[in-house]
Design a protein around this motif. Structure first.
Motif, PDB file in Angstrom:
ATOM      1  N   ASP A 165       0.811  -1.222   0.000  1.00  0.00           N
ATOM      2  CA  ASP A 165       0.000   0.000   0.000  1.00  0.00           C
ATOM      3  C   ASP A 165       0.845   1.274   0.000  1.00  0.00           C
ATOM      4  N   LYS A 166       2.152   1.116  -0.155  1.00  0.00           N
ATOM      5  CA  LYS A 166       3.089   2.251  -0.210  1.00  0.00           C
ATOM      6  C   LYS A 166       3.131   3.040   1.095  1.00  0.00           C
ATOM      7  N   LYS A 167       2.944   2.353   2.209  1.00  0.00           N
ATOM      8  CA  LYS A 167       3.068   2.991   3.516  1.00  0.00           C
ATOM      9  C   LYS A 167       4.500   2.828   4.025  1.00  0.00           C
ATOM     10  N   LEU A 168       4.937   3.756   4.839  1.00  0.00           N
ATOM     11  CA  LEU A 168       6.200   3.583   5.547  1.00  0.00           C
ATOM     12  C   LEU A 168       5.992   2.588   6.686  1.00  0.00           C
ATOM     13  N   VAL A 169       6.984   1.743   6.907  1.00  0.00           N
ATOM     14  CA  VAL A 169       6.912   0.750   7.987  1.00  0.00           C
ATOM     15  C   VAL A 169       8.112   0.935   8.901  1.00  0.00           C
ATOM     16  N   ALA A 170       7.837   1.030  10.198  1.00  0.00           N
ATOM     17  CA  ALA A 170       8.907   1.128  11.194  1.00  0.00           C
ATOM     18  C   ALA A 170       8.740   0.003  12.211  1.00  0.00           C
ATOM     19  N   VAL A 171       9.868  -0.541  12.625  1.00  0.00           N
ATOM     20  CA  VAL A 171       9.902  -1.675  13.553  1.00  0.00           C
ATOM     21  C   VAL A 171      10.760  -1.272  14.757  1.00  0.00           C
ATOM     22  N   PRO A 172      10.395  -1.713  15.966  1.00  0.00           N
ATOM     23  CA  PRO A 172      11.149  -1.262  17.142  1.00  0.00           C
ATOM     24  C   PRO A 172      12.464  -2.005  17.346  1.00  0.00           C
TER      25      PRO A 172
ATOM     26  N   GLU B  22      13.304   2.519  20.250  1.00  0.00           N
ATOM     27  CA  GLU B  22      13.157   3.439  19.136  1.00  0.00           C
ATOM     28  C   GLU B  22      12.626   2.649  17.945  1.00  0.00           C
ATOM     29  N   PHE B  23      11.930   3.338  17.065  1.00  0.00           N
ATOM     30  CA  PHE B  23      11.409   2.702  15.859  1.00  0.00           C
ATOM     31  C   PHE B  23      12.277   3.101  14.679  1.00  0.00           C
ATOM     32  N   CYS B  24      12.570   2.113  13.833  1.00  0.00           N
ATOM     33  CA  CYS B  24      13.414   2.331  12.666  1.00  0.00           C
ATOM     34  C   CYS B  24      12.673   1.882  11.413  1.00  0.00           C
ATOM     35  N   TYR B  25      12.705   2.713  10.387  1.00  0.00           N
ATOM     36  CA  TYR B  25      12.044   2.355   9.141  1.00  0.00           C
ATOM     37  C   TYR B  25      12.812   1.237   8.447  1.00  0.00           C
TER      38      TYR B  25
ATOM     39  N   LEU C 253      22.920  -2.239   8.863  1.00  0.00           N
ATOM     40  CA  LEU C 253      22.164  -2.415   7.620  1.00  0.00           C
ATOM     41  C   LEU C 253      21.306  -1.192   7.319  1.00  0.00           C
ATOM     42  N   LEU C 254      20.727  -0.593   8.361  1.00  0.00           N
ATOM     43  CA  LEU C 254      19.911   0.601   8.160  1.00  0.00           C
ATOM     44  C   LEU C 254      20.753   1.756   7.633  1.00  0.00           C
ATOM     45  N   GLU C 255      21.935   1.942   8.217  1.00  0.00           N
ATOM     46  CA  GLU C 255      22.798   3.038   7.789  1.00  0.00           C
ATOM     47  C   GLU C 255      23.267   2.837   6.354  1.00  0.00           C
ATOM     48  N   ARG C 256      23.563   1.581   6.000  1.00  0.00           N
ATOM     49  CA  ARG C 256      23.989   1.294   4.633  1.00  0.00           C
ATOM     50  C   ARG C 256      22.853   1.573   3.651  1.00  0.00           C
ATOM     51  N   ALA C 257      21.633   1.180   4.016  1.00  0.00           N
ATOM     52  CA  ALA C 257      20.492   1.422   3.138  1.00  0.00           C
ATOM     53  C   ALA C 257      20.239   2.910   2.976  1.00  0.00           C
ATOM     54  N   ALA C 258      20.352   3.659   4.076  1.00  0.00           N
ATOM     55  CA  ALA C 258      20.145   5.099   4.006  1.00  0.00           C
ATOM     56  C   ALA C 258      21.191   5.756   3.114  1.00  0.00           C
ATOM     57  N   ALA C 259      22.452   5.309   3.231  1.00  0.00           N
ATOM     58  CA  ALA C 259      23.523   5.865   2.408  1.00  0.00           C
ATOM     59  C   ALA C 259      23.295   5.544   0.930  1.00  0.00           C
ATOM     60  N   ASP C 260      22.842   4.319   0.654  1.00  0.00           N
ATOM     61  CA  ASP C 260      22.584   3.915  -0.730  1.00  0.00           C
ATOM     62  C   ASP C 260      21.507   4.771  -1.367  1.00  0.00           C
ATOM     63  N   ARG C 261      20.538   5.200  -0.539  1.00  0.00           N
ATOM     64  CA  ARG C 261      19.438   6.002  -1.074  1.00  0.00           C
ATOM     65  C   ARG C 261      19.697   7.495  -0.954  1.00  0.00           C
TER      66      ARG C 261
ATOM     67  N   LEU D 134      15.719   9.048   8.679  1.00  0.00           N
ATOM     68  CA  LEU D 134      14.730   8.142   8.113  1.00  0.00           C
ATOM     69  C   LEU D 134      14.856   6.752   8.701  1.00  0.00           C
ATOM     70  N   GLY D 135      16.044   6.415   9.194  1.00  0.00           N
ATOM     71  CA  GLY D 135      16.221   5.117   9.807  1.00  0.00           C
ATOM     72  C   GLY D 135      15.944   5.105  11.286  1.00  0.00           C
ATOM     73  N   ARG D 136      15.431   6.177  11.853  1.00  0.00           N
ATOM     74  CA  ARG D 136      15.319   6.264  13.293  1.00  0.00           C
ATOM     75  C   ARG D 136      13.904   6.488  13.798  1.00  0.00           C
ATOM     76  N   GLY D 137      12.915   6.284  12.964  1.00  0.00           N
ATOM     77  CA  GLY D 137      11.550   6.255  13.456  1.00  0.00           C
ATOM     78  C   GLY D 137      11.039   7.560  14.014  1.00  0.00           C
ATOM     79  N   LEU D 138      11.591   8.696  13.591  1.00  0.00           N
ATOM     80  CA  LEU D 138      10.989   9.972  13.931  1.00  0.00           C
ATOM     81  C   LEU D 138       9.920  10.215  12.884  1.00  0.00           C
ATOM     82  N   PRO D 139       8.677  10.471  13.285  1.00  0.00           N
ATOM     83  CA  PRO D 139       7.587  10.492  12.309  1.00  0.00           C
ATOM     84  C   PRO D 139       7.878  11.356  11.094  1.00  0.00           C
ATOM     85  N   GLU D 140       7.787  10.749   9.928  1.00  0.00           N
ATOM     86  CA  GLU D 140       8.001  11.470   8.679  1.00  0.00           C
ATOM     87  C   GLU D 140       6.760  12.268   8.302  1.00  0.00           C
ATOM     88  N   THR D 141       5.613  11.839   8.758  1.00  0.00           N
ATOM     89  CA  THR D 141       4.375  12.568   8.503  1.00  0.00           C
ATOM     90  C   THR D 141       3.970  13.216   9.824  1.00  0.00           C
TER      91      THR D 141
END
Length: 201
Positions: free
Chosen positions: A57-64, A73-76, A97-105, A111-118
């Protein structure tokens, strides 16, 4: 939790499918832009299907994840491959892995730290629990991670997932306990309060 553990496998699978169907169809899930969801462990109601639906559904997903200071903390995440066994063996986002993904994008590390994007009103928090009552009160696993986290984000919508064997009429609540607004079981929503389930204290 004994009753949950003792559910026959075929019964549990049937309940899991129905809980997933009802949760994904609920307006809280449909209207959310972000899903903050526990990564299920052992005999909890599984959340992989709900997370996959959120991604479709193109939603952001964060996991604790639990930090060294025993804070949550929640991380996307964008893939289950970003999870590793963490606190007590529970799957949680792996920092490297989160930091590597963030750097790749080429995006901000936040964005990797679960601070609400909306906004908070656009977030649905999926709550785990050992037991829930008709008012949405819950018995967690003793550390108060979700109660402390939600004090800082009180406007998140809150949905518990549980089997009916986990549901009771009343749980003694403390003033700092956070209630679920709905509790989705294989029989539907167990919560019957109409006016104050959204209160955070």
């Amino acid at each position: 939790m004994k009753e949950r553990r003792e559910l026959p496998p075929e019964v549990k699978r049937s309940h899991d499918r129905e809980i997933l169907r009802l949760a994904a169809a609920h307006p809280f899930f449909q209207n959310a832009r972000e899903i903050y969801c526990y990564a299920s462990f052992r005999d909890e109601v599984p959340t992989a299907g709900l997370i996959e639906q959120a991604w479709r559904d193109k939603k952001l997903v964060a996991v604790p994840r639990v930090t060294d200071g025993l804070r949550m903390e929640f991380c996307y995440i964008e893939s289950f491959r970003q999870l590793r066994p963490g606190y007590f063996g529970i799957p949680e986002p792996e920092a490297e892995l989160l930091e590597r993904a963030a750097a790749d994008r080429d995006i901000s590390q936040t964005l990797g730290r679960g601070l609400p994007e909306t906004g908070e009103d656009d977030i649905l928090m999926i709550l785990p629990g050992a037991a829930f009552d008709r008012m949405g009160n819950r018995i967690g696993y003793g550390k108060g991670f979700y109660d402390r986290y939600l004090q800082d984000f009180p406007r998140c919508r809150r949905m518990g997932l549980a089997y009916m064997v986990q549901c009771v009429e009343e749980i003694p609540a403390r003033e700092w306990d956070i209630r679920a607004e709905v509790v989705i079981t294989e029989k539907g929503n167990f919560v019957t309060c109409k006016t104050n389930c959204r209160k955070t204290q």
